[in-house]
Scaffold this active site. Structure first.
Site, short mmCIF file in Angstrom:
data_model
loop_
_atom_site.label_atom_id
_atom_site.label_comp_id
_atom_site.label_asym_id
_atom_site.label_seq_id
_atom_site.Cartn_x
_atom_site.Cartn_y
_atom_site.Cartn_z
N ASP A 100 -47.78 82.56 75.81
CA ASP A 100 -46.43 82.34 76.33
C ASP A 100 -45.35 82.59 75.28
OD1 ASP A 100 -47.49 81.62 78.77
OD2 ASP A 100 -47.26 79.47 78.46
N TYR A 118 -50.12 83.31 89.06
CA TYR A 118 -48.76 83.18 89.59
C TYR A 118 -48.52 84.19 90.72
CZ TYR A 118 -47.35 80.30 85.54
OH TYR A 118 -47.20 79.31 84.60
N GLU A 164 -50.70 87.70 90.01
CA GLU A 164 -51.60 87.95 88.88
C GLU A 164 -53.03 87.98 89.42
OE1 GLU A 164 -48.94 85.59 85.49
OE2 GLU A 164 -50.66 84.61 86.39
#
Ligand SMILES: *[C@@H]1O[C@H](CO)[C@@H](O)[C@H](O)[C@H]1NC(C)=O
Ligand SMILES: *[C@@H]1O[C@H](CO)[C@@H](O)[C@H](O)[C@H]1NC(C)=O
Length: 387
Positions: free
Chosen positions: A78, A344, A366
């Site tokens: 991230d 997601y 995803e």
């Protein structure tokens, strides 16, 4: 088919003549079918991007589709430097432009994170809001940033720092879309909701009443204990997707970060255009089991749609569900889009009002075989295709 679309055209005309009906097609006949699927991005295939993650999809004021994702430069983490990658389709998802990178954060240690895309139909603009330095990893403070396109997603403005107006509280929009209120209260307002840092987590909305010129802080649904380290099963509302319902309320479907009360979604409503999120309007949707993830939601013609990896432990089994009762109940039947690893997701629709545009919704998610971050996949679903 021919008869069906003629009947729909007639009832569309009746709708226009009588006013006050939402849909020419009977929602009870919804039976979605995966009409086509395309991989828009594949991680690891280009030297300059390690991993594509956090896909968003939106319609544009001119009836195009934009797919937007993070291109994480050196790892799947991230944090780290990233691009914002965009592809555009002007033919309802059949073909897509090559990738353009619309934001590049260089070699920033804690680069950008998507993000919410919001279409201002009154101004004809597409606005993208993202955060930088959200994890405060070798940088500070976190900033909320905005870029805007006035030409249907072809070119984008330089990034603007919204923290100057909002203050420097860390805010991660979405991921998903923000909304422009189509109905009162607050018709025309832009509403973008997201979450804070893990300790200071909760759902927060930022609002603009002048097409994105000025932004201010709106509703907050704070985590408990707020701004303190969390334990398992604390109340910790996290990533979220707002949708406007047909009564003008905003329903927000929220990631339940610490599995408070259930391994399922938190749902909360704002009755005042995103100014407040009263606890009276909060419930846990036991039907929407969830492995703690960002999910997709969309309200189209009075029907509420929802996508997530429908499993209470693992990110597998990307599933589309729909509700004819504003989310009070869900239809028994669901459509499994992908049985394997899936993360997601985000949903959109074209809304010209044409019969053609009433038939389809578009999902981006995803998708992988071994893990969820292998590809970003686009799916066009025919809502009446299973009949
Ligand atoms: C954005 O604005 C805030 C508030 O003025 C400031 O603290 C922060 O450094 C700015 N961020 C960037 C990237 O310029
Ligand atoms: C997939 O989702 C459906 C709908 O929620 C559920 O009935 C089924 O058990 C799920 N399968 C797996 C393997 O999670």
């Amino acid at each position: 088919m021919e008869t069906g679309s003629r009947a729909a055209a007639v009832s569309l005309w009746l709708c226009a003549a009588l006013s006050g009906c939402f849909s020419a097609i009977n929602p009870a006949q919804i039976d979605p079918l995966v009409y086509e699927e395309q991989l828009l991005w594949v991680s690891g295939t280009q030297g300059y991007v390690n991993t594509y993650r956090i896909p968003l999809i939106t319609f544009t004021p001119k009836g195009s589709l934009l797919a937007i994702t993070e291109g994480r430069k050196s790892s799947s983490s991230d944090v780290g430097a990233k691009f914002i990658a965009v592809r555009r389709s002007t033919d309802k998802g059949s073909t897509w432009s090559p990738t353009s990178f619309v934001v590049d954060d260089g070699s920033f240690p804690d680069g950008l994170n998507l993000g919410s895309v919001v279409v201002d139909e009154e101004a004809g603009s597409v606005i993208l809001i993202y955060t930088i330095c959200f994890h405060l990893y070798h940088c500070s403070p976190a900033s909320t940033m905005m870029v805007e396109s006035l030409d249907d997603g072809l070119s984008w403005s330089r990034p603007r720092n919204l923290s100057v107006q909002l203050g420097v509280k860390a805010f991660a929009p979405g991921p998903g879309f923000g909304i422009q209120k189509r109905l009162n209260p607050a018709k025309g307002r832009l509403v973008v909701c997201g979450h804070g840092t893990i300790e200071g987590d909760g759902v927060f909305c930022i609002l603009s009443d002048d097409h994105g010129e000025n932004w201010y802080n709106g509703a907050a649904l704070k985590s408990i204990p707020y701004n303190q380290p969390k334990r398992a099963q604390d109340f910790n509302p996290d990533e979220c997707q707002p949708v406007e319902m047909t009564d003008g309320s905003i329903m927000i479907n929220v990631r339940n970060q610490n599995n408070y009360h259930c391994h399922c979604r938190i749902v909360v409503r704002s009755l005042d255009g995103g100014l407040t999120l009263p606890v009276d309007e909060l419930f846990f949707d036991y039907n929407l089991i969830d492995p703690v993830v960002a999910a997709g939601a969309l309200q189209k013609d009075g029907v509420l749609y929802f996508t997530n990896p429908s499993n209470d432990q693992k990110r597998v089994n990307l599933t589309l569900r729909w509700s004819l009762t504003d989310g009070k109940s869900w239809e028994e039947k669901a459509v499994q889009i992908w049985p394997g690893p899936s993360g997601y997701s985000c949903i959109t629709t074209l809304n010209s009002g044409s019969v053609e545009d009433q038939k389809y919704i578009y999902v981006i998610y995803e998708k992988g075989h071994k893990n969820t971050v292998e590809t970003i996949s686009f799916v066009k679903l025919h809502l009446y295709g299973g009949r």
